[in-house]
Design a protein around this motif. Structure first.
Motif, PDB file in Angstrom:
ATOM      1  N   THR A  16       0.859  -1.186   0.000  1.00 22.60           N
ATOM      2  CA  THR A  16       0.000   0.000   0.000  1.00 22.60           C
ATOM      3  C   THR A  16       0.897   1.237   0.000  1.00 22.60           C
ATOM      4  O   THR A  16       1.782   1.375   0.853  1.00 22.60           O
ATOM      5  N   ILE A  17       0.657   2.112  -0.982  1.00 20.09           N
ATOM      6  CA  ILE A  17       1.468   3.327  -1.097  1.00 20.09           C
ATOM      7  C   ILE A  17       0.586   4.538  -0.832  1.00 20.09           C
ATOM      8  O   ILE A  17      -0.480   4.683  -1.430  1.00 20.09           O
ATOM      9  N   THR A  18       1.048   5.389   0.068  1.00 21.28           N
ATOM     10  CA  THR A  18       0.303   6.602   0.423  1.00 21.28           C
ATOM     11  C   THR A  18       1.207   7.822   0.282  1.00 21.28           C
ATOM     12  O   THR A  18       2.324   7.835   0.816  1.00 21.28           O
ATOM     13  N   TRP A  19       0.720   8.818  -0.442  1.00 26.10           N
ATOM     14  CA  TRP A  19       1.444  10.090  -0.546  1.00 26.10           C
ATOM     15  C   TRP A  19       0.949  11.042   0.533  1.00 26.10           C
ATOM     16  O   TRP A  19      -0.244  11.093   0.832  1.00 26.10           O
ATOM     17  N   LYS A  20       1.912  11.804   1.104  1.00 26.01           N
ATOM     18  CA  LYS A  20       1.556  12.770   2.142  1.00 26.01           C
ATOM     19  C   LYS A  20       2.200  14.124   1.846  1.00 26.01           C
ATOM     20  O   LYS A  20       3.281  14.198   1.257  1.00 26.01           O
ATOM     21  N   LYS A  21       1.487  15.150   2.255  1.00 24.58           N
ATOM     22  CA  LYS A  21       2.001  16.519   2.155  1.00 24.58           C
ATOM     23  C   LYS A  21       2.114  17.071   3.564  1.00 24.58           C
ATOM     24  O   LYS A  21       1.115  17.176   4.282  1.00 24.58           O
ATOM     25  N   ASN A  22       3.358  17.383   3.974  1.00 20.51           N
ATOM     26  CA  ASN A  22       3.609  17.831   5.346  1.00 20.51           C
ATOM     27  C   ASN A  22       2.996  16.853   6.348  1.00 20.51           C
ATOM     28  O   ASN A  22       2.349  17.250   7.321  1.00 20.51           O
ATOM     29  N   ASN A  23       3.173  15.547   6.048  1.00 23.51           N
ATOM     30  CA  ASN A  23       2.746  14.436   6.906  1.00 23.51           C
ATOM     31  C   ASN A  23       1.236  14.245   6.958  1.00 23.51           C
ATOM     32  O   ASN A  23       0.726  13.510   7.802  1.00 23.51           O
ATOM     33  N   ILE A  24       0.504  14.904   6.044  1.00 25.68           N
ATOM     34  CA  ILE A  24      -0.951  14.741   5.968  1.00 25.68           C
ATOM     35  C   ILE A  24      -1.274  13.990   4.677  1.00 25.68           C
ATOM     36  O   ILE A  24      -0.834  14.403   3.599  1.00 25.68           O
ATOM     37  N   PRO A  25      -2.007  12.885   4.741  1.00 27.13           N
ATOM     38  CA  PRO A  25      -2.311  12.105   3.535  1.00 27.13           C
ATOM     39  C   PRO A  25      -3.002  12.951   2.467  1.00 27.13           C
ATOM     40  O   PRO A  25      -3.832  13.806   2.760  1.00 27.13           O
ATOM     41  N   ILE A  26      -2.619  12.691   1.221  1.00 28.38           N
ATOM     42  CA  ILE A  26      -3.202  13.388   0.083  1.00 28.38           C
ATOM     43  C   ILE A  26      -4.319  12.534  -0.500  1.00 28.38           C
ATOM     44  O   ILE A  26      -4.110  11.365  -0.833  1.00 28.38           O
ATOM     45  N   PHE A  27      -5.495  13.123  -0.606  1.00 30.40           N
ATOM     46  CA  PHE A  27      -6.639  12.419  -1.181  1.00 30.40           C
ATOM     47  C   PHE A  27      -6.947  13.041  -2.536  1.00 30.40           C
ATOM     48  O   PHE A  27      -7.088  14.258  -2.662  1.00 30.40           O
ATOM     49  N   VAL A  28      -7.039  12.198  -3.538  1.00 35.03           N
ATOM     50  CA  VAL A  28      -7.290  12.652  -4.900  1.00 35.03           C
ATOM     51  C   VAL A  28      -8.786  12.702  -5.137  1.00 35.03           C
ATOM     52  O   VAL A  28      -9.519  11.759  -4.816  1.00 35.03           O
ATOM     53  N   SER A  29      -9.247  13.832  -5.684  1.00 43.18           N
ATOM     54  CA  SER A  29     -10.666  14.015  -5.963  1.00 43.18           C
ATOM     55  C   SER A  29     -10.846  14.512  -7.386  1.00 43.18           C
ATOM     56  O   SER A  29     -10.034  15.304  -7.903  1.00 43.18           O
ATOM     57  N   LEU A  30     -11.905  14.039  -8.042  1.00 41.18           N
ATOM     58  CA  LEU A  30     -12.210  14.517  -9.384  1.00 41.18           C
ATOM     59  C   LEU A  30     -12.597  15.981  -9.388  1.00 41.18           C
ATOM     60  O   LEU A  30     -12.556  16.647 -10.429  1.00 41.18           O
ATOM     61  N   MET A  31     -12.992  16.488  -8.230  1.00 36.59           N
ATOM     62  CA  MET A  31     -13.390  17.891  -8.115  1.00 36.59           C
ATOM     63  C   MET A  31     -12.195  18.795  -7.843  1.00 36.59           C
ATOM     64  O   MET A  31     -12.312  20.009  -7.890  1.00 36.59           O
ATOM     65  N   ASP A  32     -11.043  18.205  -7.535  1.00 37.18           N
ATOM     66  CA  ASP A  32      -9.856  18.977  -7.210  1.00 37.18           C
ATOM     67  C   ASP A  32      -8.707  18.491  -8.085  1.00 37.18           C
ATOM     68  O   ASP A  32      -8.260  17.341  -7.969  1.00 37.18           O
ATOM     69  N   LEU A  33      -8.250  19.336  -8.997  1.00 40.45           N
ATOM     70  CA  LEU A  33      -7.211  18.955  -9.941  1.00 40.45           C
ATOM     71  C   LEU A  33      -5.806  19.260  -9.430  1.00 40.45           C
ATOM     72  O   LEU A  33      -4.838  19.196 -10.195  1.00 40.45           O
ATOM     73  N   THR A  34      -5.696  19.587  -8.146  1.00 37.94           N
ATOM     74  CA  THR A  34      -4.382  19.921  -7.593  1.00 37.94           C
ATOM     75  C   THR A  34      -3.449  18.720  -7.651  1.00 37.94           C
ATOM     76  O   THR A  34      -2.262  18.851  -7.961  1.00 37.94           O
ATOM     77  N   TYR A  35      -3.981  17.521  -7.362  1.00 38.64           N
ATOM     78  CA  TYR A  35      -3.152  16.320  -7.323  1.00 38.64           C
ATOM     79  C   TYR A  35      -3.754  15.210  -8.176  1.00 38.64           C
ATOM     80  O   TYR A  35      -4.973  15.107  -8.328  1.00 38.64           O
ATOM     81  N   ASN A  36      -2.863  14.401  -8.719  1.00 37.94           N
ATOM     82  CA  ASN A  36      -3.287  13.215  -9.455  1.00 37.94           C
ATOM     83  C   ASN A  36      -2.263  12.118  -9.195  1.00 37.94           C
ATOM     84  O   ASN A  36      -1.053  12.356  -9.258  1.00 37.94           O
ATOM     85  N   VAL A  37      -2.753  10.921  -8.861  1.00 37.03           N
ATOM     86  CA  VAL A  37      -1.871   9.789  -8.595  1.00 37.03           C
ATOM     87  C   VAL A  37      -1.994   8.804  -9.744  1.00 37.03           C
ATOM     88  O   VAL A  37      -3.094   8.395 -10.116  1.00 37.03           O
ATOM     89  N   ARG A  38      -0.855   8.438 -10.322  1.00 33.99           N
ATOM     90  CA  ARG A  38      -0.832   7.509 -11.443  1.00 33.99           C
ATOM     91  C   ARG A  38       0.007   6.291 -11.085  1.00 33.99           C
ATOM     92  O   ARG A  38       1.038   6.413 -10.407  1.00 33.99           O
ATOM     93  N   ASN A  39      -0.427   5.124 -11.546  1.00 39.17           N
ATOM     94  CA  ASN A  39       0.335   3.896 -11.335  1.00 39.17           C
ATOM     95  C   ASN A  39       1.337   3.710 -12.455  1.00 39.17           C
ATOM     96  O   ASN A  39       0.979   3.607 -13.608  1.00 39.17           O
ATOM     97  N   ARG A  40       2.617   3.753 -12.128  1.00 34.70           N
ATOM     98  CA  ARG A  40       3.678   3.495 -13.085  1.00 34.70           C
ATOM     99  C   ARG A  40       4.909   3.089 -12.303  1.00 34.70           C
ATOM    100  O   ARG A  40       5.555   3.911 -11.667  1.00 34.70           O
ATOM    101  N   PHE A  41       5.198   1.794 -12.319  1.00 37.90           N
ATOM    102  CA  PHE A  41       6.287   1.240 -11.510  1.00 37.90           C
ATOM    103  C   PHE A  41       6.048   1.515 -10.029  1.00 37.90           C
ATOM    104  O   PHE A  41       6.989   1.653  -9.250  1.00 37.90           O
TER     105      PHE A  41
END
Length: 213
Positions: free
Chosen positions: A12-37
């Motif tokens: 399980t891989i989780t991205w965090k910003k300043n130790n706060i988990p990043i949640f990707v939303s279709l309503m918010d284009l600030t972040y996008n997580v893609r599977n590649r390696f």
């Protein structure tokens, strides 16, 4: 940002910003997580205020957690940190302007006088550059130097004028060219006057003093 793992089974891989988990939303284009390696984090919008932000990738396999982090550094394309300021000099002397810029596009710092690039000949003009700071020294000052406008530009070798500073000028002081020394006759009730002529550019404020006051 890329987080690659060769763990098996799939962790399980989780991205965090300043130790706060990043949640990707279709309503918010600030972040996008893609599977590649593993998982790649795309940061859609970056602002100067994001400088110093810590992004971390947390990989969890059972009860084992491994975290790697990186600090985001944000630099503008180009920006001045020090502008040329008005200076004062005297006829025959010298004075110096200084400017400093930073950013990925700052490779060249160029000085100009009334729109014409300065050639550092060592006689009238000399330029000293240290890092992204440049100092222009004008020598053998004349009153006419007080009418010129000096600017600093920053950019790349291909596009040297990405930034242009506001103009700065020199107040050039000359000398007292005329001063009438009047001798008073004791007992005379006569109004006498002093005359003082001073050369400078721009026009200076001239005042007369008695006994230094």
């Amino acid at each position: 940002l890329q987080c690659v793992t060769n763990a098996y089974p799939k962790p399980t891989i989780t991205w965090k910003k300043n130790n706060i988990p990043i949640f990707v939303s279709l309503m918010d284009l600030t972040y996008n997580v893609r599977n590649r390696f593993g998982k790649d984090l795309d940061v859609g919008m970056v602002f100067l205020s994001d400088d110093g932000t810590e992004y971390s990738c947390e990989v969890m396999q059972g009860s084992t957690v491994v975290t790697k982090s990186v600090i985001l550094r944000v630099e503008p394309d180009a920006a001045f940190t020090l502008f040329p300021q008005p200076v004062v000099g005297v006829v025959g002397g010298k004075t110096t302007f200084t400017c400093e810029a930073y950013g990925q596009s700052v490779e060249v710092l160029q000085w100009s006088v009334d729109g014409t690039n300065v050639t550092a000949d060592g006689v009238k003009y000399s330029v000293v550059r240290k890092g992204k700071r440049s100092a222009l020294t004008i020598k053998q000052l004349q009153l006419s130097d007080g009418t010129a406008k000096y600017r600093c530009t920053a950019g790349t070798a291909v596009k040297p004028n990405i930034l242009t500073s506001k103009s700065a000028m020199i107040s050039v002081l000359g000398e007292i060219t005329k001063f009438n020394d009047v001798a008073y006759d004791i007992g005379r009730n006569v109004d006498d006057s002093f005359s003082c002529l001073f050369t400078a550019h721009p026009q200076p404020n001239v005042s007369l003093q008695q006994d230094g006051k």
